[in-house]
Design an enzyme around this catalytic site. Structure first.
Site, PDB file in Angstrom:
ATOM      1  N   CYS A   1       0.826  -1.202   0.000  1.00 30.79           N
ATOM      2  CA  CYS A   1       0.000   0.000   0.000  1.00 30.79           C
ATOM      3  C   CYS A   1       0.863   1.256   0.000  1.00 30.79           C
ATOM      4  O   CYS A   1       0.592   2.218  -0.716  1.00 30.79           O
ATOM      5  CB  CYS A   1      -0.933   0.001   1.211  1.00 30.79           C
ATOM      6  SG  CYS A   1      -2.064   1.405   1.281  1.00 30.79           S
TER       7      CYS A   1
ATOM      8  N   CYS B   1      -6.081  -4.197   7.075  1.00 35.30           N
ATOM      9  CA  CYS B   1      -7.195  -3.243   7.116  1.00 35.30           C
ATOM     10  C   CYS B   1      -8.421  -3.726   6.353  1.00 35.30           C
ATOM     11  O   CYS B   1      -9.548  -3.377   6.701  1.00 35.30           O
ATOM     12  CB  CYS B   1      -6.744  -1.879   6.599  1.00 35.30           C
ATOM     13  SG  CYS B   1      -6.367  -1.818   4.822  1.00 35.30           S
TER      14      CYS B   1
END
Length: 366
Positions: free
Chosen positions: A101, A202
């Site tokens: 990410c 997440c």
């Protein structure tokens, strides 16, 4: 400078944005919408990018008096992070989606868009430090270093950033401890001062990685075997296991000596999980690919510290690079190192760079 402050809705990014503003920069708050079907409310400390999180970030921006926008990067996140995560597990590797990410979203897609809109840099709430130092040509270069608060240090997940990305990055919290950040947030009147930190993966809000993968890859029954090939149990898919795993094996044949057994290897081609004793997990040789350097690539054999987990121990090692490949030799063996993880190299507190672990081995030096 004109700076985009990435605001997740948490306390760290809120204080980072306020510090950038206080330092005299022109700051715009941006919340990244990374889910194509964002939940309305956060259900636990896991997960992120809920509508509630976006609202928290907006309220902080309003209190600071800065513009605030939500940028939709859900499609890019799904392709570069989520789909990559699924493909890696299906191939028998154990990826770290936070590194991906940072590499592909926060310091590529976000930074690229910010620069295209005329901004100079991106600031985040990561716990790491950027220091300036002269290079061999007498020019100033920016180096990535560990945070002061080692309990929160996030330099490991930033080890994928290259020199150009570091030149456009700010980490305002690197010199501060987490308790001090919360105290500062409270003093600034932020309602999120006591908001729990998010953790784990997440996009898997319930923390059940194996179940999440099974929903997307389907049940794939296979065998759990020992190093001799003896069948000890069954599983629902080798993708649900990782090197070093002990719990959840469900072996029907106990070890003769009663010792616990661990996952040594997953073999996607045959959908087999291989288990064995703890001593068989030890490795001291690592081959990495997809090398990323936070400055100049090392020349020749260099002495470094090597870290293979986000909050793992740093092990003294030597390393050398050959194009996109890195060879690392650890001074002592460590357990549970899986292909797909990242090895991040340090020189003191400075991050030298990182690579994705492609293979491990045990030397005959001992």
């Amino acid at each position: 400078m004109r700076v985009v402050a990435a605001m997740s809705g948490g306390v760290d990014s809120a204080v980072a944005a306020s510090r950038m503003l206080e330092a005299g920069h022109e700051v715009v708050g941006v919340h990244l919408a990374l889910s194509q079907s964002a939940a309305t409310l956060r259900e636990s400390a896991r997960g992120c990018c809920t509508i509630e999180d976006a609202g928290d970030a907006r309220r902080v921006a309003d209190r600071l008096g800065i513009p605030f926008y939500v940028w939709d990067m859900a499609a890019r996140f799904r392709e570069d992070v989520v789909e990559d995560f699924i493909a890696e597990y299906a191939a028998g590797r154990t990826p770290n989606p936070c590194l991906r990410c940072n590499e592909k979203i926060k310091f590529a897609a976000l930074l690229d868009k910010a620069l295209a809109l005329g901004f100079d840099a991106v600031a985040t709430g990561h716990y790491a430090q950027i220091r300036e130092a002269p290079d061999d040509a007498g020019q100033v270069r920016r180096e990535l270093h560990r945070a002061v608060d080692m309990a929160k240090d996030q330099s490991y997940v930033l080890g994928v950033l290259d020199a150009e990305q570091l030149a456009r990055a700010f980490f305002p919290l690197g010199d501060t401890t987490k308790p001090d950040v919360r105290a500062e947030a409270a003093a600034r009147g932020f309602s999120i001062a006591k908001k729990p930190d998010s953790h784990d993966i997440c996009f898997i809000a319930d923390g059940d990685t194996r179940g999440w993968l099974a929903q997307r890859l389907g049940e794939q029954p296979g065998e759990i075997v020992d190093t001799e090939g003896t069948v000890l149990g069954e599983h629902g898919g080798s993708f649900g296991y990782t090197v070093g795993q002990r719990k959840g094996l469900g072996l029907r044949v106990p070890a003769a000596d009663g010792a616990p057994r661990y996952v040594l290897e997953t073999r996607p081609a045959t959908n087999t999980v291989v288990v064995g004793t703890a001593e068989l997990l030890g490795v001291d040789e690592i081959t990495g690919d997809h090398a990323r350097w936070c400055g100049p690539a090392p020349e020749g054999i260099v002495s470094v510290g090597a870290q293979v987990r986000a909050h793992g121990e740093e092990i003294p090692a030597t390393a050398w690079a050959d194009g996109d490949t890195v060879e690392v030799r650890l001074e002592r063996r460590i357990r549970g190192v899986a292909p797909g993880q990242s090895v991040v190299l340090y020189e003191g507190t400075r991050v030298v760079g990182s690579a994705t672990i492609a293979a491990t081995a045990t030397s005959q030096r001992r």
